[in-house]
Enzyme design. Structure first.
Site, PDB file in Angstrom:
ATOM      1  N   MET A  75      40.573  36.109  32.587  1.00  0.00           N
ATOM      2  CA  MET A  75      41.374  34.887  32.762  1.00  0.00           C
ATOM      3  C   MET A  75      42.307  34.791  33.963  1.00  0.00           C
ATOM      4  SD  MET A  75      39.725  33.320  30.476  1.00  0.00           S
ATOM      5  CE  MET A  75      38.654  33.696  29.004  1.00  0.00           C
ATOM      6  N   CYS A  76      42.232  35.813  34.729  1.00  0.00           N
ATOM      7  CA  CYS A  76      43.084  35.637  35.901  1.00  0.00           C
ATOM      8  C   CYS A  76      42.553  34.915  36.870  1.00  0.00           C
ATOM      9  CB  CYS A  76      43.070  37.243  36.373  1.00  0.00           C
ATOM     10  SG  CYS A  76      44.393  37.568  37.467  1.00  0.00           S
ATOM     11  N   HIS A  77      43.395  33.964  37.586  1.00  0.00           N
ATOM     12  CA  HIS A  77      42.880  33.013  38.461  1.00  0.00           C
ATOM     13  C   HIS A  77      42.780  33.890  40.017  1.00  0.00           C
ATOM     14  CE1 HIS A  77      44.614  30.271  35.682  1.00  0.00           C
ATOM     15  NE2 HIS A  77      43.985  29.354  36.264  1.00  0.00           N
ATOM     16  N   MET A 114      49.797  40.402  37.252  1.00  0.00           N
ATOM     17  CA  MET A 114      48.284  40.943  37.120  1.00  0.00           C
ATOM     18  C   MET A 114      47.957  41.879  38.404  1.00  0.00           C
ATOM     19  SD  MET A 114      48.083  41.039  33.977  1.00  0.00           S
ATOM     20  CE  MET A 114      46.877  42.023  33.968  1.00  0.00           C
ATOM     21  N   GLU A 115      48.052  41.219  39.529  1.00  0.00           N
ATOM     22  CA  GLU A 115      47.721  41.723  40.942  1.00  0.00           C
ATOM     23  C   GLU A 115      48.745  42.802  41.099  1.00  0.00           C
ATOM     24  OE1 GLU A 115      45.911  37.868  40.831  1.00  0.00           O
ATOM     25  OE2 GLU A 115      47.807  38.571  40.272  1.00  0.00           O
ATOM     26  N   ASP A 129      41.264  60.444  41.461  1.00  0.00           N
ATOM     27  CA  ASP A 129      39.728  60.735  42.051  1.00  0.00           C
ATOM     28  C   ASP A 129      39.657  61.745  43.193  1.00  0.00           C
ATOM     29  OD1 ASP A 129      37.054  60.351  42.163  1.00  0.00           O
ATOM     30  OD2 ASP A 129      37.653  59.096  43.966  1.00  0.00           O
TER      31      ASP A 129
END
EC number: 4.6.1.17
Length: 161
Positions: A75-77, A114-115, A129
């Site tokens: 739901m992130c634009h 969110m970013e 990693d």
């Protein structure tokens, strides 16, 4: 069901419409960390890891993650980001912990929290990693929002622990 912002009248998922919101400058900074052993710490600071420069690669991964957040968070634009910065600081007082801060900014109709969180997470994952051949017991620490500014909900600053 209409009290939920991301669920439509039929009970299905929807992305909210932000077209009526004002464009404002928005910034968010998130924190993550990874604790490594002394050998990994030394490889990172001496730039002797066989896979290459760990921190440069992790920065690039964090930047790419911020730019692609809307492809992994449903739901992130999708946003046009205007700045992304990934900063590192070692804490070697009791262990070898790499603290990561990801700052993301835009001029837009929705925030970049969110970013920033995605960037900080991907940065820590990339360090893991690139160094896991030496030790798979590394610990990725808490990931959280430090600050956000702009938008209708105003500014936020996380209280110190």
């Amino acid at each position: 069901m209409s009290e939920f912002t991301h669920i439509n009248e039929q009970g299905n998922a929807k992305m909210i419409d932000v077209s009526e919101k004002e464009i404002t400058k928005r910034t968010a900074t998130a924190h993550s960390s990874i604790t490594v052993n002394q050998d990994i710490y030394q490889q990172i600071v001496d730039h002797t890891n066989k896979k290459g420069n760990v921190l440069n690669t992790a920065q690039i991964a964090g930047i790419m993650a911020a730019k692609n957040t809307s492809t992994i968070i449903p739901m992130c634009h999708p946003l046009s980001l205007t700045g992304i910065d990934i900063a590192f600081e070692w804490d070697t007082t009791s262990s070898y912990t790499l603290n990561i801060e990801a700052t993301v900014s835009t001029s837009g109709k929705t925030g970049v929290e969110m970013e920033a969180l995605t960037a900080a997470s991907a940065t820590a994952l990339t360090v893991y990693d690139m160094t896991k051949a030496l030790d798979k017991g590394m610990v990725i620490g808490e990931t959280y929002l430090l600050t956000k500014s702009g938008g209708k909900s105003g500014d936020y600053r996380r209280e110190s622990k």
